[in-house]
Design an enzyme around this catalytic site. Structure first.
Site, PDB file in Angstrom:
ATOM      1  N   GLU A 196       0.816  -1.215   0.000  1.00  0.00           N
ATOM      2  CA  GLU A 196       0.000   0.000   0.000  1.00  0.00           C
ATOM      3  C   GLU A 196       0.853   1.271   0.000  1.00  0.00           C
ATOM      4  OE1 GLU A 196      -4.104  -1.534   2.184  1.00  0.00           O
ATOM      5  OE2 GLU A 196      -2.640  -0.412   3.367  1.00  0.00           O
ATOM      6  N   GLU A 254      -6.435  -7.946  -0.437  1.00  0.00           N
ATOM      7  CA  GLU A 254      -6.924  -7.797   0.933  1.00  0.00           C
ATOM      8  C   GLU A 254      -8.412  -7.468   0.938  1.00  0.00           C
ATOM      9  OE1 GLU A 254      -4.968  -5.039   3.488  1.00  0.00           O
ATOM     10  OE2 GLU A 254      -2.956  -5.585   2.817  1.00  0.00           O
TER      11      GLU A 254
END
Length: 655
Positions: A153, A305
């Protein structure tokens, strides 16, 4: 180059982030037992393990990871091995303060959380390359290894001195001369002209509003610097394992990365999706991210995710009601995912995310969360042979460009209410509620495959993008643009007339007199509907073939919507039902129809290859007409002419 199919091989990947360093070794064997019972075939190791792997500078503690890699291989579970570079160890910041990012107001972001690294720090990059090199050398030949996951991320902004030096280098390469930079940034305004490169800084906190051109370039620079970090690590692992794909996970519709550019550098495009289970539009928000990710991947993609239950970063964190995790996971598969994964496998007992759910919750094996995970694993195994590797199709493209978003999100804009992501979601929601599957595209992409192209709002457009849109309409395509499209060029320079002249001619607009933003809760009346957020004082040139006027108020009688040929301009935000009906009518006129007619409002229907996914996003049972006889891959039963779906029910139908 390798891709996701080299890993899936006819399967759907199922698993998630596994953080065994948080647990004693006896738990690892219990984890493997539960993974196998749930159908888990892939885990991601090492995402936040840097301090465990390198507890002091130059040390290497690989023994625990050796054991885990062997354990996964012995049990038939593949490993997506992560470089741990998103969270440097505390010793790095302590010994090398230059590795820490600085905020726009000059505060240092210290260790103790995560993502505390300066993308421009040579020291950080050196340590990141070293740990990546050693991981790749040690595990490149390990039979458990299936894919590389770089960092995690990427989202760091840095306004410090090292970033400033890197920003100046980036600007020199882009502009070549100070004259060109001053012209692009419009520095004649407010006496901002630069006479030396050394005088240029990141857009740190000023006394008043910042130069929009400077801010726009800094956002481009930040995306590029983070991409440099990714590419540097990617190239290291590729050198050791050229046969294995490499990815890094996007966040949904994240402001800080030009994901079109990033996707070109990834073998597998992956994303993290966390819709709010309390949000009645959570499924639509998920569909938007899924459509965007599939379009970036140009094929199957990876759901890296999601949450099996609650997250821990909202004000109030609700769990997912029974069945919702399965529904949203299968929605992702319907829209092209070949991997369904979670953060994380086992819910942590300590740390900042101990209340963020895991596939195994604090309730353990008997808990509802794990039992639903087991059901989903079985479902994915049933449908995988019929859907893995297949592409979905869409006849509508939604245009999106990070540069346009960045340019429009400036301090001095006309309305902070007109937030670009909200406008984009409103238009995608209208199409989703009209049961029309969409792709996403950059405004300079080839648009000819799509009968209909919509641009919810593209504030800044390059000349190449405008020429592309004009050519698309001339070639027979139907274009629908929302308000404030084509206002500025790529330097955020307002085009003469307030909208590019070529676009005004395309839509039949003589003059755009004024923009009329609307306040919170304020609406305007148009013929047949109400609208909010924005309006515009337009004068038509008499060539439009269809016009919907404003009714009452300052703009009474002026056009709210114009159509000239196959080009539509919508100068406001119609209420949701009106926007849905308008886009559905336009699509129907272009020959685009839903996969099935007469679908109930809460039912989503998506085709992937020949397989039809029918998803009930409601809590009440519903019967859906599906002409013909199909085989439901989930139940193994035949379905003739209709299917009945229970609460959050799904049917996966093969002819």
């Amino acid at each position: 180059m390798p891709d996701l199919s080299d890993v899936t091989r006819g399967r759907l990947l199922f698993g998630g982030d596994y953080n065994p360093e948080q647990w004693p070794e006896e738990t690892w064997h219990e984890d493997v037992r539960l993974m196998k019972a749930a159908g888990v075939n892939s885990v991601t190791l090492g995402v936040f393990s840097w301090s465990t792997l390198e507890p002091e500078p130059g040390a290497r503690e690989f023994g625990w990871l050796d054991t885990l890699m062997d354990l996964m291989h012995d049990n038939g579970i593949g490993v997506v091995l992560a470089t741990p570079t998103s969270s440097p160890p505390p010793w790095m910041g302590r010994l090398h303060p230059d590795t820490l990012p600085v905020t726009e107001d000059g505060r240092t972001e210290w260790w103790g959380g995560r993502q505390h690294f300066s993308h421009s720090s040579a020291t950080y990059r050196r340590y990141a390359a070293a740990i990546t090199e050693d991981l790749a050398a040690r595990y490149g030949d390990h039979p458990a290894l299936t894919m590389w996951h770089i960092n995690n991320e990427y989202c760091t902004f840095d306004y410090g001195d090292q970033a400033a030096a890197a920003f100046r280098r980036w600007l020199r390469e882009k502009y070549g001369s100070l004259d060109a930079l001053n012209e692009a940034w419009g520095t004649a305004f407010w006496s901002q002209g630069y006479d030396t490169w050394d005088g240029i800084l990141p857009p740190r906190l000023p006394h008043y509003m910042r130069n929009p051109g400077q801010v726009l370039d800094f956002r481009r620079f930040t995306s590029d610097m983070l991409l440099e970090c990714y590419v540097a690590e990617r190239d290291i692992v590729r050198r050791h394992t050229p046969h294995l794909p490499v990815t890094s996970n996007f966040m949904p519709l994240w402001f800080g990365q030009d994901a079109w550019r990033w996707a070109e550098e990834e073998d597998v495009v992956s994303v993290d999706i966390y819709p709010d289970p309390r949000d009645p539009l959570g499924a639509q928000n998920g569909a938007l991210v899924q459509d965007m990710t599939r379009s970036q991947a140009r094929g199957p993609w990876m759901l890296m995710e999601q949450a099996a239950g609650p997250v821990n970063w909202r004000g109030v964190n609700h769990p997912k009601p029974r069945g919702l995790n399965r529904l949203w996971s299968l929605q992702a598969v319907a829209r092209g995912a070949d991997a369904v994964c979670y953060f994380q496998w086992r819910q942590s007992r300590q740390g900042a995310e101990k209340f963020h759910s895991g596939m195994v919750s604090h309730a353990g094996e008997d808990g509802r969360t794990y039992q639903e995970v087991k059901q989903l694993g079985a479902d994915l195994a049933r449908i995988a042979p019929d859907v893995s590797g297949l592409h979905g199709t869409a006849d509508v493209a939604v245009l999106h460009d990070w540069n346009s978003w960045w340019a429009g999100a400036q301090d001095g804009r006309l309305s902070t209410q007109a937030d670009y992501p909200d406008v984009l979601r409103a238009w995608h929601r209208a199409l989703w509620q009209a049961h029309l599957t969409t792709d996403f595209a950059h405004p300079e992409h080839d648009l000819t495959p799509y009968p209909v192209v919509v641009a919810a709002q593209l504030y800044a457009l390059t000349d190449a993008a405008i020429d592309n849109l004009l050519a698309y309409v001339r070639g027979g395509g139907t274009l629908v643009c929302g308000f404030q499209t084509g206002v500025a060029d790529e330097d955020d320079r307002v085009r003469r007339g307030g909208m590019d002249a070529r676009l005004r001619e395309l839509f039949g607009i003589r003059t755009l007199h004024e923009w009329w933003p609307l306040g919170a809760g304020e609406t305007v009346s148009c013929e047949g509907f109400r609208a909010s957020l924005w309006s515009e004082e337009l004068e038509a040139d008499g060539t439009a073939e269809e016009s919907v006027p404003y009714k009452g108020g300052e703009l009474d009688g002026l056009p709210a919507v114009l159509r000239k040929g196959r080009a539509w301009y919508v100068s406001t935000l119609p209420e949701p039902e009106a926007l849905r009906d308008l886009l559905a009518r336009i699509a129907s006129g272009a020959g685009v129809r839903p996969v099935l007619d007469g679908l109930p409002e809460q039912v989503e229907c998506v085709r992937r290859g020949e397989v039809l996914f029918v998803l009930n996003h409601g809590r009440e049972p519903v019967t859906v007409e599906v002409p013909g006889t199909h085989h439901d891959l989930l139940t193994g039963e035949a379905a003739t002419d209709r299917v009945t779906l229970g609460r959050y029910g799904v049917a996966v139908l093969r002819p």
